[in-house]
Design an enzyme around this catalytic site. Structure first.
Site, mmCIF file in Angstrom:
data_model
loop_
_atom_site.group_PDB
_atom_site.id
_atom_site.type_symbol
_atom_site.label_atom_id
_atom_site.label_comp_id
_atom_site.label_asym_id
_atom_site.label_seq_id
_atom_site.Cartn_x
_atom_site.Cartn_y
_atom_site.Cartn_z
ATOM 1 C CE1 TYR A 145 25.051 36.934 31.032
ATOM 2 C CE2 TYR A 145 24.528 38.057 33.339
ATOM 3 C CZ TYR A 145 24.471 37.926 31.749
ATOM 4 O OH TYR A 145 23.898 38.720 31.111
ATOM 5 N N PRO A 146 26.067 31.146 34.695
ATOM 6 C CG PRO A 146 24.939 29.198 34.416
ATOM 7 C CD PRO A 146 24.673 30.764 34.091
ATOM 8 C CD GLU A 147 27.983 32.030 30.796
ATOM 9 O OE1 GLU A 147 27.172 32.491 29.771
ATOM 10 O OE2 GLU A 147 27.775 32.316 32.033
ATOM 11 C CB VAL A 148 32.879 30.124 35.952
ATOM 12 C CG1 VAL A 148 33.401 31.360 35.333
ATOM 13 C CG2 VAL A 148 31.672 30.517 36.989
ATOM 14 C CG PHE A 152 31.438 28.161 27.712
ATOM 15 C CD1 PHE A 152 32.510 27.968 26.934
ATOM 16 C CD2 PHE A 152 30.389 28.837 27.530
ATOM 17 C CE1 PHE A 152 32.282 28.456 25.614
ATOM 18 C CE2 PHE A 152 30.132 29.293 26.357
ATOM 19 C CZ PHE A 152 31.037 29.007 25.401
#
Length: 270
Positions: A145-148, A152
């Site tokens: 979960y690479p959103e950061v 994002f």
């Protein structure tokens, strides 16, 4: 004993998704490999349609979710996300809820959903694997979960991830944004089993067909529903709810047939 249907059906009005059903197993395939199977509004809509079709299809008992190409799903289509990001809050909320509805639909679907991951599953794509009931992966698969890393938020997916693997592991994945291997995902409880890539397709298909033959569809449906619901209840309420479902199950035709077959030393084919 019930006859086994062998017909194959297809949903024709889909552009990014392939839908097939044969031998009571529906296969929903993400088919946008040129965009790494990234999720835009239309693709999410087609996935919702495909799962609706599978749930309403009397010839379908178990569902496999897989992908075409080397990437399972790279998450949100960033070009699309950039475009809608310039829209109003109300428009962005509607779009966000569109994805929310898909994840909730899969998580609460009456039929068992098995994810078959043979490539990278990122962000919302990892969310798709997370909300499925069972997830089988090739050794080369990656999850994260690479959103950061792009400013994002892993907002919707974290609700299901926390349920699946707990707070400590979820924090590690969501706050670092790092990818993990299929083996590590298995150790974390995100993946059910890691299979050699050349065996993955056959294994998942055989498992799905075996579940169709050996398991009561009604029992799988209620068991899946209960797993989701009991987590929302205080302990004593959860036990009371479980006892009520236990009592109701005893009077069902499926339970009576299954018990009689066992007592008669016969193999039940559902």
């Amino acid at each position: 004993m019930k006859h086994l249907p062998t017909t194959s059906t297809a949903v024709t009005a889909l552009h990014y998704i392939d839908y097939q059903c044969s031998n009571r197993v529906a296969t929903i395939t993400l088919n946008r490999p040129e965009k790494r199977n990234a999720l835009n509004y239309q693709m999410v809509s087609e996935l919702k349609q495909a799962f609706d079709t599978a749930e309403d299809d009397d010839e379908c008992k178990v569902i496999i979710l897989k992908a075409a190409g080397p990437v399972f799903c790279s998450g949100a289509d960033l070009e699309y996300l950039q475009t809608v990001g310039n829209s109003s809050y109300a428009d962005n909320l509607d779009d966000s809820k569109h994805l929310l509805q898909l994840f909730y639909q899969i998580y609460t679907l009456k039929k068992v959903v098995i994810a078959q991951v043979a490539g990278t599953a990122l962000a919302g794509g990892c969310g798709l694997a997370t909300v499925c009931d069972l997830t089988y992966a090739a050794p080369s698969a990656k999850f994260g979960y690479p959103e950061v890393k792009i400013g994002f938020l892993p907002a919707i997916v974290k609700v299901f991830l926390l349920r699946k693997i707990g707070e400590a592991r979820a924090k590690e994945l969501l706050l670092t944004g790092d990818l993990i291997s299929a083996e590590k995902a298995k150790a974390y409880g995100l993946v059910t089993e890691v299979m050699p890539e050349n065996q993955l397709d056959t294994f998942v298909r055989d498992l799905a067909e075996r579940m169709c033959l050996q398991n009561s569809g009604q029992s799988m449906e209620v068991t899946k529903e209960m797993i989701a619901h009991v987590q929302e209840l205080p302990l004593l309420d959860a036990l009371e709810y479980a006892a009520e479902r236990n009592a109701l199950a005893r009077a069902t035709d499926d339970c009576q047939l299954g018990i009689q077959a066992f007592l008669d030393k016969q193999s039940m084919i559902w």
